[in-house]
Design a protein around this motif. Structure first.
Motif, PDB file in Angstrom:
ATOM      1  N   MET A  55       0.874  -1.182   0.092  1.00 58.27           N
ATOM      2  CA  MET A  55      -0.009   0.044   0.107  1.00 58.27           C
ATOM      3  C   MET A  55       1.071   1.530   0.109  1.00 58.27           C
ATOM      4  O   MET A  55       0.408   2.205  -0.764  1.00 58.27           O
ATOM      5  CB  MET A  55      -0.902  -0.011   1.217  1.00 58.27           C
ATOM      6  CG  MET A  55      -2.020  -1.239   1.324  1.00 58.27           C
ATOM      7  SD  MET A  55      -2.757  -1.275  -0.192  1.00 58.27           S
ATOM      8  CE  MET A  55      -4.453  -0.633   0.267  1.00 58.27           C
ATOM      9  N   MET A 198      -8.895   4.149  -2.858  1.00 55.68           N
ATOM     10  CA  MET A 198     -10.029   3.083  -3.465  1.00 55.68           C
ATOM     11  C   MET A 198     -11.657   3.440  -3.079  1.00 55.68           C
ATOM     12  O   MET A 198     -12.459   3.230  -4.059  1.00 55.68           O
ATOM     13  CB  MET A 198      -9.498   1.785  -2.736  1.00 55.68           C
ATOM     14  CG  MET A 198      -8.390   1.512  -3.560  1.00 55.68           C
ATOM     15  SD  MET A 198      -7.989  -0.500  -3.378  1.00 55.68           S
ATOM     16  CE  MET A 198      -7.515  -0.699  -1.458  1.00 55.68           C
ATOM     17  N   VAL A 283      -4.102  -3.710  -6.426  1.00 61.86           N
ATOM     18  CA  VAL A 283      -4.592  -2.276  -5.963  1.00 61.86           C
ATOM     19  C   VAL A 283      -4.290  -1.074  -7.220  1.00 61.86           C
ATOM     20  O   VAL A 283      -5.195  -0.348  -7.383  1.00 61.86           O
ATOM     21  CB  VAL A 283      -3.886  -2.072  -4.835  1.00 61.86           C
ATOM     22  CG1 VAL A 283      -4.130  -0.562  -4.188  1.00 61.86           C
ATOM     23  CG2 VAL A 283      -4.447  -2.791  -3.515  1.00 61.86           C
TER      24      VAL A 283
END
Length: 368
Positions: A55, A198, A283
């Motif tokens: 992340m 997101m 992601v």
């Protein structure tokens, strides 16, 4: 337009949360900072797990241009922009796959804490190391200015508060939490930023589809009024040469960015690295494709010419304000602003390490 405090509260709450994380991390790392400040502060004592590593790499790679400039161009160009931008899906996999293990091995061998450390020991040249540090600081300053400007403009467009207010808020918040918590705080707050990105994309897609009458209605509008947007070459706006150069620049060259490569110095073990490569690829693909597709779907909401809205950089802020309820818009905006915040914090950390660790402390060691 005058600002509404209710639109500012979600962002202020998020900023307070980020600063709270930095204090918590600082407290948790107190013993490590006392024993080995440089290693703990600048690379989090090499202890990032796979999810956080993924992340923070995604958040660092994504910037305000990913959420404002790119989707704005997609709104004007069409699906050709998505086909070109999709190469970024490989970015995290390549960064960690090509540089991650190699950088970690070199860092272990040389006891390096920064990328410049590796350059210094690998080529045994203080001059080359200091030139590298100078280049990092010089270009990172320019990049940070762009991130501050983009984030502040987005803040102004959605909240109604002034551009200067946005600059002050971002500047103070990012400097405070980066200074207090160091690399580990940046990595954890980056994780929060990526999650908010997101969430913001999903919220925006939902309301854009609703405002545009649904996916089928928007595509029908494009078929009638802008059929070029459905073509890979976008009626000549996306020539093969642009595809090739963008794939090289965005898909390959960006994997060597210092703020991304430094993540290879901080992971816990090989299992964490592999896990981060898989999670990060998913992601970044979700965000990259999702946000650019949202730009195209915005044609169902904003049907005029770019000049009608102040250029393509103003499209996404206008879509957010037009398609979403004011309260939810103030939450959704946290996503693109997080892209700006996470990039700035990583640039600040790498830039400060170049000045403090790679130049100042190294010279002090040589004098000693």
């Amino acid at each position: 337009m005058n600002g509404d405090i209710s639109q500012l509260l979600p962002l202020l709450g998020y900023m307070a949360f980020m600063i709270g994380i930095s204090f918590y991390v600082r407290h948790q790392q107190q013993s490590g900072l006392m024993n080995n400040f440089v290693k703990t502060y600048f690379i989090g004592n090499r202890d990032l797990g796979g999810f956080v590593l993924a992340m923070t790499t995604v958040a660092t790679y994504s910037s305000v241009s990913s959420f404002v400039g790119g989707p704005g161009v997609a709104w004007n160009v069409g699906f050709g922009w998505v086909y070109m931008a999709v190469v970024q899906v490989t970015a995290v996999f390549l960064v960690l796959g090509i540089f991650g293990k190699r950088v970690a091995l070199l860092a272990s061998k040389f006891n390096a804490v920064t990328v410049v450390d590796i350059i210094r020991h690998r080529y045994k040249s203080d001059l080359l190391a200091e030139i590298s540090a100078f280049i990092i600081v010089l270009f990172f300053c320019a990049t940070m200015v762009a991130q501050f400007v983009g984030g502040a403009k987005l803040f102004e467009a959605v909240t109604g508060y002034s551009y200067v207010t946005g600059l002050i808020l971002f500047g103070a918040m990012v400097v405070v939490y980066t200074t207090i918590g160091g690399f580990r705080a940046v990595a954890i707050t980056d994780t929060c930023c990526a999650i908010m990105m997101m969430i913001g994309i999903m919220m925006l897609v939902y309301f854009v589809l609703q405002a545009g009458g649904g996916y089928d209605s928007i595509v029908a509008h494009l078929e009638t009024n802008r059929p070029d947007m459905l073509e890979p070459l976008s009626g000549g706006k996306m020539p093969y040469g642009l595809y090739l150069t963008q794939w090289i620049l965005v898909g390959i060259c960006t994997i060597a960015l210092p703020q991304s490569v430094v993540r290879g110095l901080a992971f816990r073990n090989n299992k964490s690295l592999v896990r981060a490569m898989l999670i990060g690829t998913f992601v970044v693909g979700f965000m990259n494709i999702g946000v650019n597709l949202t730009g195209i779907l915005g044609q169902g909401v904003m049907t005029g010419a770019p000049a009608d809205y102040g250029g393509t950089d103003s499209i996404i802020p206008r879509i957010v304000v037009t398609a979403m309820p004011a309260t939810l818009a103030s939450i959704a905006i946290i996503g693109p602003l997080s892209a700006s915040i996470s990039t700035i914090s990583s640039l600040l950390l790498v830039g400060s390490s170049a000045i403090i660790k790679d130049i100042y402390l190294h010279r002090q060691e040589r004098k000693g």
